[in-house]
Design a protein around this motif. Structure first.
Motif, PDB file in Angstrom:
ATOM      1  N   CYS A   1       4.321   9.640  -1.432  1.00  0.00           N
ATOM      2  CA  CYS A   1       4.443   8.596  -0.230  1.00  0.00           C
ATOM      3  C   CYS A   1       5.409   7.339  -0.584  1.00  0.00           C
ATOM      4  O   CYS A   1       5.263   6.785  -1.727  1.00  0.00           O
ATOM      5  N   PRO A   2       6.358   7.218  -0.016  1.00  0.00           N
ATOM      6  CA  PRO A   2       7.590   6.302  -0.184  1.00  0.00           C
ATOM      7  C   PRO A   2       6.967   4.906   0.277  1.00  0.00           C
ATOM      8  O   PRO A   2       7.655   4.037  -0.457  1.00  0.00           O
ATOM      9  N   TYR A   3       5.805   4.673   0.712  1.00  0.00           N
ATOM     10  CA  TYR A   3       5.392   3.177   0.963  1.00  0.00           C
ATOM     11  C   TYR A   3       4.509   2.873   0.076  1.00  0.00           C
ATOM     12  O   TYR A   3       4.510   1.605  -0.553  1.00  0.00           O
ATOM     13  N   CYS A   4       3.457   3.630  -0.530  1.00  0.00           N
ATOM     14  CA  CYS A   4       2.438   3.303  -1.363  1.00  0.00           C
ATOM     15  C   CYS A   4       2.411   4.047  -2.696  1.00  0.00           C
ATOM     16  O   CYS A   4       1.831   3.791  -3.654  1.00  0.00           O
ATOM     17  N   GLY A   5       3.352   5.112  -2.764  1.00  0.00           N
ATOM     18  CA  GLY A   5       3.454   5.765  -4.080  1.00  0.00           C
ATOM     19  C   GLY A   5       2.257   7.044  -4.210  1.00  0.00           C
ATOM     20  O   GLY A   5       1.929   7.439  -5.207  1.00  0.00           O
ATOM     21  N   GLY A   6       1.531   7.126  -3.089  1.00  0.00           N
ATOM     22  CA  GLY A   6       0.139   7.894  -3.316  1.00  0.00           C
ATOM     23  C   GLY A   6       0.619   9.387  -2.935  1.00  0.00           C
ATOM     24  O   GLY A   6       1.852   9.541  -2.593  1.00  0.00           O
ATOM     25  N   ALA A   7      -0.250  10.229  -3.649  1.00  0.00           N
ATOM     26  CA  ALA A   7       0.096  11.575  -3.362  1.00  0.00           C
ATOM     27  C   ALA A   7      -0.912  12.374  -2.374  1.00  0.00           C
ATOM     28  O   ALA A   7      -0.863  13.479  -2.148  1.00  0.00           O
ATOM     29  N   ASN A   8      -1.693  11.691  -1.853  1.00  0.00           N
ATOM     30  CA  ASN A   8      -2.605  12.023  -0.938  1.00  0.00           C
ATOM     31  C   ASN A   8      -2.124  12.163   0.689  1.00  0.00           C
ATOM     32  O   ASN A   8      -2.343  11.574   1.689  1.00  0.00           O
ATOM     33  N   ILE A   9      -0.925  13.166   0.601  1.00  0.00           N
ATOM     34  CA  ILE A   9      -0.225  13.393   1.667  1.00  0.00           C
ATOM     35  C   ILE A   9      -0.314  14.683   2.292  1.00  0.00           C
ATOM     36  O   ILE A   9      -0.471  15.534   1.604  1.00  0.00           O
ATOM     37  N   VAL A  10       0.024  14.908   3.727  1.00  0.00           N
ATOM     38  CA  VAL A  10       0.121  16.092   4.334  1.00  0.00           C
ATOM     39  C   VAL A  10       1.244  16.339   5.116  1.00  0.00           C
ATOM     40  O   VAL A  10       1.688  15.300   5.560  1.00  0.00           O
TER      41      VAL A  10
END
Ligand code: ZN
Length: 143
Positions: free
Chosen positions: A95-104
């Protein structure tokens, strides 16, 4: 005989389940519809109007204000829709906003998409790709 009405629709089943659990915790009965169809054909979700939440008619106002308080409904629906920013291809997995990998990665079916299903019986493959982060709930596109 209870009178059930549709108060809100969600794009994904897990969102509808969160809202259902939230309402049931406040003693409001909930029925979810179209869930099966959406799970089988996730890309069709928008085309069929998403996963619908039904409550009893006389509980609908209470349910809606609860969902609003709980953050399940945008309190300013008249506000401009969030502009989707475009990022470089490294943000397909993060995620470019929070750096999380929990994306779809989700499809954004437009008019052409719905039309192609009607005319051809299947969606044309060149859809816009939009990524969504479950952590910060933001959306973006990738070049
Ligand atoms: Zn994020």
């Amino acid at each position: 005989m209870k009178d059930w009405i549709n108060i809100i629709s969600f794009t994904y089943p897990h969102e509808a389940h969160l809202a259902k659990a939230f309402l049931e915790a406040h003693d409001i009965e909930v029925i979810i519809k179209d869930e099966l169809t959406v799970q089988m054909h996730n890309f069709l979700s928008n085309a069929i109007g998403g996963v619908k939440i039904f409550v009893e008619k006389d509980k609908s106002e209470e349910a809606l204000s609860l969902l609003e308080e709980g953050g399940y409904i945008d309190k300013n629906p008249s506000e401009e829709p969030q502009k989707i920013e475009v990022f470089s291809s490294e943000y397909k997995n993060i995620c470019p906003y929070c750096g999380g990998a929990n994306i779809v990665r989700k499809n954004l079916p437009g008019y052409t998409f719905a039309l192609s299903i009607l005319l051809l019986g299947f969606p044309i493959p060149f859809l816009k790709r939009v990524y969504y982060c479950y952590d910060c709930r933001r959306e973006w596109k990738v070049k």
